[in-house]
Design a protein around this motif. Structure first.
Motif, PDB file in Angstrom:
ATOM      1  N   ARG A   1       0.842  -1.207   0.000  1.00  0.00           N
ATOM      2  CA  ARG A   1       0.000   0.000   0.000  1.00  0.00           C
ATOM      3  C   ARG A   1       0.871   1.248   0.000  1.00  0.00           C
ATOM      4  O   ARG A   1       0.597   2.217  -0.705  1.00  0.00           O
ATOM      5  CB  ARG A   1      -0.927   0.001   1.219  1.00  0.00           C
ATOM      6  CG  ARG A   1      -2.142  -0.879   1.086  1.00  0.00           C
ATOM      7  CD  ARG A   1      -3.155  -0.635   2.205  1.00  0.00           C
ATOM      8  NE  ARG A   1      -2.602  -0.812   3.535  1.00  0.00           N
ATOM      9  CZ  ARG A   1      -2.530  -1.965   4.191  1.00  0.00           C
ATOM     10  NH1 ARG A   1      -2.979  -3.065   3.624  1.00  0.00           N
ATOM     11  NH2 ARG A   1      -2.027  -2.024   5.407  1.00  0.00           N
ATOM     12  N   GLU A   2       1.931   1.222   0.790  1.00  0.00           N
ATOM     13  CA  GLU A   2       2.839   2.372   0.857  1.00  0.00           C
ATOM     14  C   GLU A   2       3.492   2.616  -0.495  1.00  0.00           C
ATOM     15  O   GLU A   2       3.608   3.760  -0.944  1.00  0.00           O
ATOM     16  CB  GLU A   2       3.907   2.108   1.927  1.00  0.00           C
ATOM     17  CG  GLU A   2       4.804   3.287   2.204  1.00  0.00           C
ATOM     18  CD  GLU A   2       5.805   2.994   3.311  1.00  0.00           C
ATOM     19  OE1 GLU A   2       6.887   3.605   3.281  1.00  0.00           O
ATOM     20  OE2 GLU A   2       5.508   2.178   4.204  1.00  0.00           O
TER      21      GLU A   2
ATOM     22  N   LYS B   1       2.254   1.782  -3.430  1.00  0.00           N
ATOM     23  CA  LYS B   1       1.219   2.311  -4.329  1.00  0.00           C
ATOM     24  C   LYS B   1       0.995   3.799  -4.077  1.00  0.00           C
ATOM     25  O   LYS B   1       0.857   4.580  -5.013  1.00  0.00           O
ATOM     26  CB  LYS B   1      -0.091   1.540  -4.157  1.00  0.00           C
ATOM     27  CG  LYS B   1      -0.066   0.169  -4.794  1.00  0.00           C
ATOM     28  CD  LYS B   1      -1.398  -0.538  -4.597  1.00  0.00           C
ATOM     29  CE  LYS B   1      -1.347  -1.939  -5.156  1.00  0.00           C
ATOM     30  NZ  LYS B   1      -2.604  -2.670  -4.932  1.00  0.00           N
ATOM     31  N   ASP B   2       0.942   4.187  -2.790  1.00  0.00           N
ATOM     32  CA  ASP B   2       0.754   5.600  -2.449  1.00  0.00           C
ATOM     33  C   ASP B   2       1.911   6.440  -2.974  1.00  0.00           C
ATOM     34  O   ASP B   2       1.702   7.500  -3.569  1.00  0.00           O
ATOM     35  CB  ASP B   2       0.635   5.786  -0.936  1.00  0.00           C
ATOM     36  CG  ASP B   2      -0.658   5.219  -0.364  1.00  0.00           C
ATOM     37  OD1 ASP B   2      -1.591   4.951  -1.153  1.00  0.00           O
ATOM     38  OD2 ASP B   2      -0.729   5.048   0.872  1.00  0.00           O
ATOM     39  N   LYS B   3       3.125   5.967  -2.748  1.00  0.00           N
ATOM     40  CA  LYS B   3       4.296   6.720  -3.209  1.00  0.00           C
ATOM     41  C   LYS B   3       4.346   6.766  -4.729  1.00  0.00           C
ATOM     42  O   LYS B   3       4.727   7.783  -5.309  1.00  0.00           O
ATOM     43  CB  LYS B   3       5.579   6.107  -2.646  1.00  0.00           C
ATOM     44  CG  LYS B   3       5.753   6.379  -1.171  1.00  0.00           C
ATOM     45  CD  LYS B   3       7.055   5.859  -0.633  1.00  0.00           C
ATOM     46  CE  LYS B   3       7.181   6.198   0.861  1.00  0.00           C
ATOM     47  NZ  LYS B   3       8.462   5.774   1.404  1.00  0.00           N
ATOM     48  N   ASP B   4       3.939   5.671  -5.389  1.00  0.00           N
ATOM     49  CA  ASP B   4       3.914   5.649  -6.843  1.00  0.00           C
ATOM     50  C   ASP B   4       2.907   6.658  -7.382  1.00  0.00           C
ATOM     51  O   ASP B   4       3.185   7.384  -8.339  1.00  0.00           O
ATOM     52  CB  ASP B   4       3.584   4.237  -7.334  1.00  0.00           C
ATOM     53  CG  ASP B   4       3.739   4.080  -8.827  1.00  0.00           C
ATOM     54  OD1 ASP B   4       4.789   4.529  -9.359  1.00  0.00           O
ATOM     55  OD2 ASP B   4       2.835   3.506  -9.475  1.00  0.00           O
ATOM     56  N   ALA B   5       1.749   6.723  -6.734  1.00  0.00           N
ATOM     57  CA  ALA B   5       0.733   7.696  -7.158  1.00  0.00           C
ATOM     58  C   ALA B   5       1.246   9.120  -6.974  1.00  0.00           C
ATOM     59  O   ALA B   5       1.069   9.976  -7.856  1.00  0.00           O
ATOM     60  CB  ALA B   5      -0.561   7.491  -6.365  1.00  0.00           C
ATOM     61  N   LYS B   6       1.900   9.383  -5.843  1.00  0.00           N
ATOM     62  CA  LYS B   6       2.459  10.715  -5.607  1.00  0.00           C
ATOM     63  C   LYS B   6       3.548  11.032  -6.630  1.00  0.00           C
ATOM     64  O   LYS B   6       3.651  12.162  -7.108  1.00  0.00           O
ATOM     65  CB  LYS B   6       3.028  10.810  -4.194  1.00  0.00           C
ATOM     66  CG  LYS B   6       1.971  10.852  -3.122  1.00  0.00           C
ATOM     67  CD  LYS B   6       2.578  10.896  -1.739  1.00  0.00           C
ATOM     68  CE  LYS B   6       1.505  10.870  -0.666  1.00  0.00           C
ATOM     69  NZ  LYS B   6       2.072  10.857   0.682  1.00  0.00           N
TER      70      LYS B   6
ATOM     71  N   GLU C   1       1.934  11.896  -9.893  1.00  0.00           N
ATOM     72  CA  GLU C   1       1.349  13.235  -9.792  1.00  0.00           C
ATOM     73  C   GLU C   1       2.437  14.298  -9.914  1.00  0.00           C
ATOM     74  O   GLU C   1       2.275  15.290 -10.624  1.00  0.00           O
ATOM     75  CB  GLU C   1       0.628  13.371  -8.452  1.00  0.00           C
ATOM     76  CG  GLU C   1      -0.079  14.688  -8.267  1.00  0.00           C
ATOM     77  CD  GLU C   1      -0.754  14.781  -6.902  1.00  0.00           C
ATOM     78  OE1 GLU C   1      -0.798  15.899  -6.366  1.00  0.00           O
ATOM     79  OE2 GLU C   1      -1.225  13.757  -6.389  1.00  0.00           O
TER      80      GLU C   1
END
Length: 123
Positions: A57-58, A60-65, A68
């Motif tokens: 999950r971490e 995925k979050d960092k990848d999304a950031k 962006e």
């Protein structure tokens, strides 16, 4: 499990019944210990599974950031290029206007020099 009483004497081919019973009891203890070890292993596997899920999950979050931020960076870069092109076009326009003004000034200076020479010659 309660210990079993030795079986009545039978022909066991020279094997000691007491020794066999001790081995059975030891094996039962090992089996119980193995069950506890298996439970510990299952608990550890579950803990590691949760840890891996949290890390995924971490990521995925960092990848999304990151995506962006890359999008913003690309947008800023495009805007910078547009701004640079506009600035360069304006500079070319101003340079052209200044050259025309310089030519006009040179022409005016030439006329003034000519008038000065005419006036100087008349004197």
């Amino acid at each position: 499990m309660p210990q079993m009483a030795p079986a009545p004497a039978a022909d066991l081919g020279g094997v000691d019944v007491k020794q066999l019973l001790e081995r059975v009891v030891a094996m039962q203890g090992d089996q119980e210990k193995g069950g506890a070890d298996a439970k510990k292993a299952q608990d550890e596997a579950a803990r590691l599974r949760r840890q891996v899920e949290a890390l995924e999950r971490e990521i995925k979050d960092k990848d999304a950031k990151l995506r962006e931020a890359e999008g913003r960076s690309s947008s800023l870069e495009a805007n910078s290029k547009i701004s640079l092109a506009e600035t360069q076009a304006l500079a070319v326009k101003e340079t052209t206007a200044l050259r025309a003004e310089l030519e006009d000034t040179r022409a005016a200076l030439g006329r003034v020099k000519a008038q000065y020479q005419e006036t100087d010659e008349e004197r």
